[in-house]
Design an enzyme around this catalytic site. Structure first.
Site, PDB file in Angstrom:
ATOM      1  N   LYS A  43      43.178 -39.345   6.535  1.00 51.99           N
ATOM      2  CA  LYS A  43      44.432 -39.685   7.212  1.00 51.99           C
ATOM      3  C   LYS A  43      44.658 -41.176   6.986  1.00 51.99           C
ATOM      4  CE  LYS A  43      45.544 -38.012  11.247  1.00 51.99           C
ATOM      5  NZ  LYS A  43      45.687 -37.734  12.696  1.00 51.99           N
ATOM      6  N   GLU A  65      51.562 -37.898  16.816  1.00 50.57           N
ATOM      7  CA  GLU A  65      51.145 -37.384  15.510  1.00 50.57           C
ATOM      8  C   GLU A  65      51.846 -36.066  15.175  1.00 50.57           C
ATOM      9  OE1 GLU A  65      46.683 -38.760  14.686  1.00 50.57           O
ATOM     10  OE2 GLU A  65      46.908 -37.639  16.552  1.00 50.57           O
ATOM     11  N   ILE A  89      41.478 -32.700  11.506  1.00 51.42           N
ATOM     12  CA  ILE A  89      41.440 -32.548  10.053  1.00 51.42           C
ATOM     13  C   ILE A  89      40.177 -31.790   9.631  1.00 51.42           C
ATOM     14  CG2 ILE A  89      43.035 -34.386   9.449  1.00 51.42           C
ATOM     15  CD1 ILE A  89      40.728 -36.262   8.948  1.00 51.42           C
ATOM     16  N   GLU A  90      39.183 -31.729  10.491  1.00 45.12           N
ATOM     17  CA  GLU A  90      38.008 -30.911  10.234  1.00 45.12           C
ATOM     18  C   GLU A  90      38.409 -29.435  10.123  1.00 45.12           C
ATOM     19  OE1 GLU A  90      38.323 -33.318  12.518  1.00 45.12           O
ATOM     20  OE2 GLU A  90      36.399 -34.295  12.898  1.00 45.12           O
ATOM     21  N   TYR A 123      44.005 -24.855 -11.611  1.00 44.23           N
ATOM     22  CA  TYR A 123      44.138 -25.972 -10.671  1.00 44.23           C
ATOM     23  C   TYR A 123      45.503 -26.002 -10.011  1.00 44.23           C
ATOM     24  CZ  TYR A 123      46.016 -28.417 -14.815  1.00 44.23           C
ATOM     25  OH  TYR A 123      46.726 -28.772 -15.919  1.00 44.23           O
TER      26      TYR A 123
END
Length: 120
Positions: free
Chosen positions: A99, A21, A71-72, A53
């Site tokens: 993901k 990864e 990813i947390e 934005y």
């Protein structure tokens, strides 16, 4: 109260615990929701009375470029940066990071994490 929602931001990153990864990377989809008082912006047509934005997208993209094992952790970093960006105006922030095609031994489209500012 109102919300700005950035839906289906498509980015590429190198997040994960598996060695491949870190080298191959993955595609990610990010959804971001910011809640705040939109009244002044809605009556004054003034960008300074709202949250841009474009700035939100830039924060997500910049944080996505910094590798994380989880990813947390990435989600928490994004929320903290957004809160720092305009803390007095923002009442609530929620992020969903997915993901796409995770490296699992099975048929799965995506793995997602949802985090909001009550978790941070």
């Amino acid at each position: 109260m109102g919300k700005i929602v950035l839906e289906n931001i498509k980015l590429f990153g190198f997040h994960g615990c598996m060695p491949e990864e870190k080298y191959v990377g993955s595609h990610y989809t990010v959804n971001l929701e910011i809640e705040f008082d939109l009244y002044q912006a809605s009556i004054n047509d003034d960008l300074s009375k709202t949250i841009n934005y474009i700035d939100l997208y830039s924060i997500v993209k910049e944080e996505m470029d910094i590798n994380s094992k989880l990813i947390e952790h990435l989600a928490q970093r994004i929320i903290k940066r957004i809160k720092k960006y305009n803390k007095p105006l923002i009442k609530y922030t929620k992020i969903k990071i997915c993901k796409e095609n995770p490296p699992l031994q099975g048929n799965i489209d995506r793995v997602c994490v949802i985090l909001d500012n009550s978790d941070c």
